[in-house]
Design an enzyme around this catalytic site. Structure first.
Site, PDB file in Angstrom:
ATOM      1  N   ASN A  53       0.571  -1.348  -0.163  1.00  0.00           N
ATOM      2  CA  ASN A  53       0.154   0.552  -0.085  1.00  0.00           C
ATOM      3  C   ASN A  53       0.727   1.499  -0.048  1.00  0.00           C
ATOM      4  OD1 ASN A  53      -2.959   1.657   0.501  1.00  0.00           O
ATOM      5  ND2 ASN A  53      -1.143   2.489   1.287  1.00  0.00           N
ATOM      6  N   ILE A 105      -0.687   8.985   1.445  1.00  0.00           N
ATOM      7  CA  ILE A 105       0.522  10.058   2.120  1.00  0.00           C
ATOM      8  C   ILE A 105       0.371  11.215   3.345  1.00  0.00           C
ATOM      9  CG2 ILE A 105       1.000  12.279   1.277  1.00  0.00           C
ATOM     10  CD1 ILE A 105       0.817  11.505  -1.336  1.00  0.00           C
ATOM     11  N   ARG A 134       1.204  10.637  11.295  1.00  0.00           N
ATOM     12  CA  ARG A 134      -0.072  10.301  11.315  1.00  0.00           C
ATOM     13  C   ARG A 134      -1.178   9.965  10.104  1.00  0.00           C
ATOM     14  NH1 ARG A 134      -3.606  13.201   9.261  1.00  0.00           N
ATOM     15  NH2 ARG A 134      -5.309  14.269   9.920  1.00  0.00           N
ATOM     16  N   ASP A 159      -4.146  22.682   9.271  1.00  0.00           N
ATOM     17  CA  ASP A 159      -4.527  22.112   8.576  1.00  0.00           C
ATOM     18  C   ASP A 159      -5.485  22.493   7.145  1.00  0.00           C
ATOM     19  OD1 ASP A 159      -5.422  19.397   7.046  1.00  0.00           O
ATOM     20  OD2 ASP A 159      -4.732  18.722   9.316  1.00  0.00           O
TER      21      ASP A 159
END
Length: 487
Positions: A172, A175, A189, A287
Site C-alpha cells: 500500500n 500520503i 499520522r 491543516d
C-alpha cells in the site's frame, strides 16, 4: 507524455514556463510556505528553491498547484481527459464480461493498458546511490518545512508511505503527514481507515510486539505520487495504477533494510520501523481546514536508513485554508470520481466537490430524477459507495437543469425547490474526520443531505412551479441585432 522520474517531469514543466527556480536564500521556516501560498493563489508555477537557508538540498514546492499540472502529471493535457482514467478505474473496480465479439473488441484497449500494471523490480536503483545508516541518519539535515507559526515542529508532507499487511500480497502507498521529533524519529499520522493504518493494525494482531516495517519515498515520479492520492479500487496496487498512467511498468527496488519495494527513481527514501508500543502526541498543525487541529497520539516511525539520489531534491508542500495544493488535487481528481459513481448510479449527470469545501466535506450532485425519493437514494449512495466520501458532511442533490459547479445555480435550486423540514436528511453518529472540531465528539458526527430537486407526486401535495423559459425566437432575434444596439 510519460515521465520516467520527477526530474524528467520538472524539465518538461520548465520548458512550458510551469517551473521557476529561485536562487535567493529562502528559509524553510515559514518563508517557503508563504511564497508557495501566494504563488498557488494566483495560479503560478511550481517552485524549486535552490538555496534553502541552512541546507544544501533544494526544495520543490507547488508541484501540483494547478489542475493543469495535475493532469500533466497523469500524462494528460487537461483535466477533462481525466474522465477517461475514471472510466478505466470504474472498469477495473467492477469489470463486466463482454456480451459479444464487438464488445470484446471494444474492451481491448482497456485490457491492453492492464498489461502495464505489474511493477518491474530493479537490482540497482538511483534512489540508493547514497546510503546512510546508524549514526549517519540525521533527519534534521533535510530541509523539512515549518509551514505555520503555530505548528509544533517541521512536517514531512509529501512522503509516500509504503506498507504491507501480513495477509496481503500487494503493498500500500499512502500520503500521511509526519512530524519531526528527533534525529531519527517521525510521528506517523494516519487515520484508522487508511491503508497504512489498516496494514499496521493487522500486523499488530498477527505479530504482537514485533516492529512493523515501513519505507517512505520522497520525490517519486509524478504517476506514482498521484496514484497514491487517486481513488483506486482496494484490490489494485498504487504501483499498478501508476503503470497504467505512465503506459509502462513502474520500476521499483527492494529497500535496504526490509522487503518493501520503493520507487526506484525516488529522490529520497526513509527506511525503518514502527514499534507497536511507541506512540507520541502529534500536533497541533495548521491543516487543510484553515484551522490548527487538536493533538492526538499516533505511532512513531523510527528511521534506520536514509537512501537518496546524488544531488537529491526534497519535495514538499503546505496545507491551509483552501485553496491549497490538496484542494487543487481534489478539484482535478473530481473528474476521476465521476465515471466511477456513474457506473453504479447512471442517473448521475455531474458530481462536484467545491475546493472551498475543504476537498471533500461538501458534494453537489446533479441527476436525471426518475421517481419520488430518488434524491435520497443518491445521497446514501455517495456516502457509502466510495470510502473517500465517508467523511463528506453535506450532499446537495439537484436536477440536471442545474449547473453543479455554479454556486448561483445551486443556491437558486436550494431556495426554490427545498423545504427545510421535508427535504433535509440528517444522520447522526456517523464517521467524521477527527480534524473536524465542529463535531460534538472527535471522529463521530452527523451528516446532512439536501434534496434540491423538483418534487414529484408523493413528495408534495401542491402544484409545482413551472420555470420561466425565454421565447427562442425572441432570443434569436435579439442575438442578431445585439451588436447594433450599442449596449
Amino acid at each position: 507524455m510519460k515521465y520516467k522520474d520527477l526530474r524528467e517531469f520538472l524539465t518538461l514543466l520548465e520548458g512550458q514556463g510551469e517551473l521557476v527556480r529561485i536562487k535567493q536564500e529562502i528559509d524553510p521556516y515559514l518563508e517557503m510556505a508563504e511564497i508557495s501560498d501566494r504563488t498557488l493563489r494566483k495560479g503560478g508555477p511550481a517552485i524549486l528553491f535552490e538555496n534553502p537557508k541552512g541546507y544544501r538540498m533544494p526544495v520543490l514546492c507547488n508541484l501540483f498547484g494547478t489542475p493543469k499540472r495535475v493532469a500533466l502529471g497523469m500524462g494528460q493535457e487537461d483535466t477533462h481527459a481525466l474522465r477517461e482514467l475514471g472510466k478505466l478505474l470504474a472498469f477495473l473496480k467492477e469489470p463486466e464480461p463482454p456480451k459479444g465479439f464487438k464488445e470484446l473488441i471494444g474492451q481491448l484497449p482497456q485490457w491492453k493498458q492492464v498489461l502495464n500494471m505489474p511493477s518491474k523490480v530493479l537490482g540497482k536503483a538511483d534512489c540508493q546511490q547514497v546510503v546512510l545508516s546508524g549514526d549517519e541518519v540525521e533527519l534534521y539535515k533535510l530541509p523539512i518545512m515549518h509551514c505555520h507559526e503555530g505548528d509544533v515542529a517541521p512536517l514531512v508532507a509529501w512522503g509516500l508511505t509504503i506498507t504491507q499487511g501480513p495477509y496481503k500480497k500487494r503493498q500500500n502507498l499512502g500520503i500521511y503527514r509526519q512530524q519531526l521529533i528527533g534525529k531519527n524519529k517521525l510521528i506517523m499520522r494516519w487515520l484508522s481507515h487508511r491503508g497504512g493504518a489498516l496494514d499496521f493494525h493487522e500486523w499488530k494482531e498477527a505479530n504482537p510486539d514485533k516492529p512493523f516495517p515501513v519505507s517512505v519515498a520522497i520525490g517519486a515520479d509524478p504517476a506514482t505520487i498521484l496514484a497514491a492520492v487517486t481513488p483506486i479500487p482496494d484490490t489494485l496496487s498504487e504501483y499498478a495504477f501508476a503503470g497504467l498512467l505512465r503506459g509502462q511498468k513502474t520500476e521499483v527496488t527492494k529497500s535496504i533494510s526490509n522487503d518493501l519495494e520503493v520507487p526506484a527513481s525516488a529522490e529520497i527514501v526513509l527506511e525503518g520501523y514502527i514499534d507497536p508500543n511507541e506512540t507520541a502526541l502529534e500536533g497541533p498543525y495548521g491543516d487543510h481546514t484553515g484551522y490548527y487541529n487538536e493533538q492526538e497520539y499516533f505511532p512513531v516511525f523510527t528511521v534506520t536508513h536514509i537512501t537518496m539520489r546524488r544531488d537529491a531534491i526534497y519535495h514538499s508542500t503546505y496545507t491551509g485554508r483552501p485553496p491549497d495544493e490538496p484542494a487543487v488535487l481534489g478539484e482535478a481528481l473530481n473528474e476521476v470520481f465521476i465515471p466511477i459513481l456513474q457506473k453504479q448510479f447512471p442517473e448521475i449527470v455531474d458530481f462536484y466537490l467545491p475546493p472551498e469545501g475543504c476537498s471533500y466535506r461538501l458534494a453537489v450532485v446533479t441527476i436525471k430524477k426518475q421517481y419520488a425519493g430518488h434524491a435520497k437514494r443518491v445521497m446514501m449512495g455517495v456516502w457509502s459507495f466510495l470510502r473517500q466520501f465517508m467523511y463528506t458532511k453535506f450532499v446537495i442533490v439537484c436536477d440536471d437543469d442545474v449547473n453543479a459547479r455554479d454556486w448561483k445555480d445551486v443556491i437558486w435550486a436550494i431556495t426554490t425547490r427545498c423545504d427545510p423540514s421535508r427535504d433535509t436528511t440528517l444522520i447522526d453518529h456517523t464517521p467524521i474526520d477527527y480534524l473536524d472540531f465542529a463535531s460534538p465528539i472527535a471522529g463521530l458526527g452527523s451528516k446532512m443531505g439536501i434534496d434540491a430537486t423538483n418534487k414529484w407526486p408523493g413528495e408534495t401535495s401542491r402544484e409545482w412551479g413551472t420555470p420561466i423559459k425565454k421565447d427562442p425566437n425572441v432570443v434569436k432575434r435579439v442575438d442578431e441585432i445585439w451588436d447594433q444596439l450599442g449596449l
